[in-house]
Design a protein around this motif. Structure first.
Motif, PDB file in Angstrom:
ATOM      1  N   PHE A   1       3.008 -20.173  -0.488  1.00 26.34           N
ATOM      2  CA  PHE A   1       1.652 -20.070  -1.323  1.00 26.34           C
ATOM      3  C   PHE A   1       1.514 -19.024  -1.227  1.00 26.34           C
ATOM      4  CE2 PHE A   1      -2.338 -19.322  -2.951  1.00 26.34           C
ATOM      5  CZ  PHE A   1      -1.864 -18.804  -4.207  1.00 26.34           C
ATOM      6  N   LYS A   2       1.403 -17.471  -1.960  1.00 24.19           N
ATOM      7  CA  LYS A   2       1.705 -16.422  -0.893  1.00 24.19           C
ATOM      8  C   LYS A   2       0.743 -15.550  -2.064  1.00 24.19           C
ATOM      9  CE  LYS A   2       4.426 -13.615   1.077  1.00 24.19           C
ATOM     10  NZ  LYS A   2       5.920 -12.333   0.502  1.00 24.19           N
ATOM     11  N   SER A   3      -1.030 -14.488  -1.705  1.00 22.20           N
ATOM     12  CA  SER A   3      -1.370 -14.429  -2.804  1.00 22.20           C
ATOM     13  C   SER A   3      -1.975 -13.123  -1.860  1.00 22.20           C
ATOM     14  CB  SER A   3      -2.721 -14.804  -2.838  1.00 22.20           C
ATOM     15  OG  SER A   3      -3.807 -15.118  -1.639  1.00 22.20           O
ATOM     16  N   TYR A   4      -2.570 -11.698  -3.077  1.00 20.80           N
ATOM     17  CA  TYR A   4      -3.072 -11.122  -2.466  1.00 20.80           C
ATOM     18  C   TYR A   4      -3.496 -10.188  -3.070  1.00 20.80           C
ATOM     19  CZ  TYR A   4      -2.175  -5.483  -1.093  1.00 20.80           C
ATOM     20  OH  TYR A   4      -2.125  -4.831  -1.208  1.00 20.80           O
ATOM     21  N   PHE A   5      -5.172  -9.237  -2.879  1.00 17.30           N
ATOM     22  CA  PHE A   5      -5.732  -9.012  -3.662  1.00 17.30           C
ATOM     23  C   PHE A   5      -6.190  -7.864  -3.567  1.00 17.30           C
ATOM     24  CE2 PHE A   5     -10.092  -8.965  -4.817  1.00 17.30           C
ATOM     25  CZ  PHE A   5      -9.983  -8.331  -6.307  1.00 17.30           C
ATOM     26  N   SER A   6      -6.114  -6.381  -4.285  1.00 15.91           N
ATOM     27  CA  SER A   6      -6.709  -5.435  -3.805  1.00 15.91           C
ATOM     28  C   SER A   6      -7.921  -5.225  -5.169  1.00 15.91           C
ATOM     29  CB  SER A   6      -6.006  -4.814  -3.412  1.00 15.91           C
ATOM     30  OG  SER A   6      -6.389  -3.031  -2.860  1.00 15.91           O
ATOM     31  N   VAL A   7      -8.878  -4.354  -4.211  1.00 18.87           N
ATOM     32  CA  VAL A   7     -10.156  -3.872  -5.325  1.00 18.87           C
ATOM     33  C   VAL A   7     -10.123  -2.351  -4.693  1.00 18.87           C
ATOM     34  CG1 VAL A   7     -11.487  -5.314  -4.408  1.00 18.87           C
ATOM     35  CG2 VAL A   7     -11.533  -4.271  -6.620  1.00 18.87           C
ATOM     36  N   ASN A   8     -10.755  -1.531  -5.789  1.00 10.66           N
ATOM     37  CA  ASN A   8     -11.103   0.200  -5.143  1.00 10.66           C
ATOM     38  C   ASN A   8     -12.641  -0.464  -5.873  1.00 10.66           C
ATOM     39  OD1 ASN A   8      -7.812   0.366  -5.251  1.00 10.66           O
ATOM     40  ND2 ASN A   8      -9.668   2.425  -5.166  1.00 10.66           N
ATOM     41  N   VAL A   9     -13.519   0.062  -4.809  1.00  9.17           N
ATOM     42  CA  VAL A   9     -14.897   0.792  -4.578  1.00  9.17           C
ATOM     43  C   VAL A   9     -15.161   1.646  -5.863  1.00  9.17           C
ATOM     44  CG1 VAL A   9     -17.177   0.778  -4.007  1.00  9.17           C
ATOM     45  CG2 VAL A   9     -15.705  -0.963  -2.589  1.00  9.17           C
ATOM     46  N   ASN A  10     -14.407   2.938  -5.558  1.00  5.67           N
ATOM     47  CA  ASN A  10     -14.255   4.082  -5.885  1.00  5.67           C
ATOM     48  C   ASN A  10     -12.725   4.975  -6.283  1.00  5.67           C
ATOM     49  OD1 ASN A  10     -14.259   5.156  -2.964  1.00  5.67           O
ATOM     50  ND2 ASN A  10     -16.674   5.000  -3.607  1.00  5.67           N
ATOM     51  N   LYS A  11     -12.667   5.518  -6.227  1.00  3.24           N
ATOM     52  CA  LYS A  11     -11.513   6.491  -6.175  1.00  3.24           C
ATOM     53  C   LYS A  11     -10.485   6.730  -4.579  1.00  3.24           C
ATOM     54  CE  LYS A  11     -12.065  11.239  -6.795  1.00  3.24           C
ATOM     55  NZ  LYS A  11     -11.826  12.556  -8.043  1.00  3.24           N
ATOM     56  N   ARG A  12     -11.793   6.585  -3.861  1.00  2.00           N
ATOM     57  CA  ARG A  12     -11.118   7.106  -2.167  1.00  2.00           C
ATOM     58  C   ARG A  12     -11.179   5.402  -1.404  1.00  2.00           C
ATOM     59  NH1 ARG A  12     -10.879  11.910  -1.342  1.00  2.00           N
ATOM     60  NH2 ARG A  12     -12.071  12.925  -2.990  1.00  2.00           N
ATOM     61  N   LEU A  13     -12.164   4.531  -1.745  1.00  3.97           N
ATOM     62  CA  LEU A  13     -12.037   3.072  -0.921  1.00  3.97           C
ATOM     63  C   LEU A  13     -12.221   2.159  -1.606  1.00  3.97           C
ATOM     64  CD1 LEU A  13     -14.058   1.729   1.341  1.00  3.97           C
ATOM     65  CD2 LEU A  13     -15.597   1.795   0.290  1.00  3.97           C
ATOM     66  N   ALA A  14     -10.890   1.124  -0.652  1.00  2.00           N
ATOM     67  CA  ALA A  14     -10.037  -0.009  -1.588  1.00  2.00           C
ATOM     68  C   ALA A  14     -10.184  -0.686   0.273  1.00  2.00           C
ATOM     69  CB  ALA A  14      -8.878   0.379  -2.200  1.00  2.00           C
ATOM     70  N   PHE A  15     -10.014  -2.228  -0.949  1.00  2.00           N
ATOM     71  CA  PHE A  15     -10.129  -3.078   0.062  1.00  2.00           C
ATOM     72  C   PHE A  15      -9.522  -4.524  -0.022  1.00  2.00           C
ATOM     73  CE2 PHE A  15     -13.964  -4.535  -2.129  1.00  2.00           C
ATOM     74  CZ  PHE A  15     -14.570  -5.530  -1.578  1.00  2.00           C
ATOM     75  N   GLY A  16      -9.050  -5.593   0.753  1.00  2.00           N
ATOM     76  CA  GLY A  16      -8.572  -6.318  -0.236  1.00  2.00           C
ATOM     77  C   GLY A  16      -8.332  -7.003   1.172  1.00  2.00           C
ATOM     78  N   PHE A  17      -7.359  -8.518   0.660  1.00  2.00           N
ATOM     79  CA  PHE A  17      -6.936  -9.554   1.789  1.00  2.00           C
ATOM     80  C   PHE A  17      -5.553  -9.945   1.206  1.00  2.00           C
ATOM     81  CE2 PHE A  17      -9.148 -11.895  -1.972  1.00  2.00           C
ATOM     82  CZ  PHE A  17      -8.522 -12.612  -2.070  1.00  2.00           C
TER      83      PHE A  17
END
Length: 478
Positions: A164-180
């Protein structure tokens, strides 16, 4: 185990915060028709007013990094189902690896030049189907949250394999992003004492600005595999009709193996960070040219257009061609101004030509890359002694090796493309790496510690822009 539990909790909290708080960064603010901020809780529901709410089209791009200098390489997001069944094969997408027949087992490429030799320890290299180096991590920038869930399953309860694999990414604004990312693999094995259990959890983040850029990765791996030492008698494979006491049929799990209650474990974690600051200048170019020159995609929000309050008479008076003089300032009439509809509507300066935009052109980059890593390998066996193993008085084998390293790279780059004569980019750097190894002493059964200091000076000449010719020439000495 404590580190794994804390990682689970952290990922769970981040997921909840992202799901509950994330809004697309290029949606309009809560404003009224005059451009004023309003409380959304006091506004009527859009369904009640008949307003259609349209979602923005999703846009994303992904990239990977070079581990030494942190150069970005844009890669396409794989959203096709073509050859999906091969993405989980230990033998590789095209079957170029030899492996032990089980999901997550060690493997070795039959193509010599494709073998990786830059792992923290030689024990990690055979697990390249699961172990992810910093230059293999995918970063994502998107205008909506991006999630990818993958589940693989094969076999039955005796020899089944699951992942099982999961990938998640989200942007705070158009320059800053993070995920796990999260990856769990379990293979029961097609032979006795061959099961595997691998776990990986990590965090990543990026800030991609015009001048300052930073990308960071944290990954934690825990990999366990039982060892059987191979089949006790090759006749089960080469002469099956003479084996198994004359039985006509037997399964792979009933074939005798050399070792029992034997396993090895690999624990690895690393923190990788690369940052750079770019110096340059700005120039006015056509909007289409700026979009072609930009390496990253821009998701700029469309600004709301607020109505301009004007002193125009009601519509019925305009329909008859007359102006209501009481709606106009008295001093304007007294001064004899030439009033017209155009002068009333266009009481502001003409807008700037929107076909041209300001484009930042980087010339020089100052680069810093940092990586800290700790890898530990342990081997345990409580039965079927081997003359080449380390044993204590109770006949139990315990062998372990630990590698710890800290590496810094400082560089300066003259970038390509800032004028028509800069056809390639030139980078120079210096790196320092501190390594510490803990090895078992064969005579005293104690741990010996060794340290290393590595200093390298290197450079790179590369051309990555354009369509005709791309190349990269790099080297280092130390």
């Amino acid at each position: 185990m404590r580190r794994i539990l804390l990682t689970y909790i952290l990922l769970f909290v981040l997921g909840l915060l992202a799901v509950q708080a994330q809004q697309p960064f290029n949606t309009l603010d809560n404003r009224d028709r005059y451009g004023n901020q309003v409380d959304p809780s006091t506004q009527p529901d859009s369904l009640d007013t008949g307003t259609d709410v349209q979602s923005i089209p999703p846009k994303l791009y992904m990239w990977q990094l070079s581990e030494t200098l942190g150069n970005r390489t844009i890669v396409p997001a794989d959203t096709l189902a073509l050859n999906f069944q091969n993405t989980n094969l230990v033998g590789g997408m095209t079957g170029e690896y030899n492996f032990l027949g089980n999901l997550g087992s060690p493997r070795l490429s039959r193509i010599f030049f494709n073998r990786q030799d830059d792992e923290p320890t030689l024990f990690m290299a055979p697990y390249s189907s699961f172990f992810v180096r910093p230059d293999q991590v995918f970063f994502t920038n998107s205008n909506v949250p991006y999630t990818n869930l993958t589940y693989y399953k094969a076999g039955n309860k005796v020899n089944g394999e699951e992942r099982f694999k999961s990938y998640f990414s989200v942007n705070v604004n158009k320059r800053l992003a993070f995920g796990f990312n999260f990856d769990y693999l379990y293979g029961r094995g097609y032979y006795a004492n061959q099961s595997t259990s691998h776990f990986n959890a990590g965090l990543f983040g990026s800030y991609i600005g015009e001048r300052y850029q930073i990308q960071a990765v944290y990954n934690n791996f825990f990999m366990k595999m039982n060892e059987n030492g191979g089949i006790a008698n090759d006749g089960y494979i080469t002469r099956p009709d003479t084996m198994a006491e004359g039985k006509k049929e037997y399964s792979s799990t009933t074939i005798p193996v050399k070792m029992e209650q034997t396993s090895n474990r690999n624990k690895d974690f690393y923190i990788y960070l690369t940052q750079r600051y770019r110096l340059g200048f700005k120039r006015r170019v056509l909007k289409e040219e700026a979009q072609n020159n930009s390496v990253q995609q821009r998701f700029s929000p469309t600004a709301p257009t607020a109505p301009i309050a004007s002193s125009i008479a009601p519509a019925d008076s305009l329909a008859t061609g007359s102006l209501a003089t009481d709606s106009l300032p008295a001093n304007n009439l007294a001064m004899g101004d030439n009033l017209s509809l155009d002068s009333l509507n266009n009481n502001h300066a003409l807008p700037e030509d929107t076909n041209f935009v300001e484009e930042f052109v980087p010339v020089t980059s100052f680069i810093h890359t940092f990586k800290i890593e700790r890898a530990r390998h342990s081997y345990q066996s409580v039965s079927t002694p081997d003359e080449n193993a380390y044993y204590n008085k109770q006949g139990v084998s315990r062998d372990s090796t630990t590698a710890f390293s800290v590496k810094n790279v400082f560089g300066i780059a003259l970038l390509e493309g800032f004028n028509r004569y800069a056809k390639a980019g030139l980078t120079g750097y210096i790196s320092h790496k501190f390594s510490r190894y803990d090895l078992m002493n064969a005579d005293s059964m104690t741990v010996d510690r060794f340290t290393e200091q590595e200093i390298y000076v290197g450079g790179e000449l590369a051309k990555r822009q354009g369509k005709t010719l791309h190349y990269s020439i790099d080297g280092e000495v130390g």
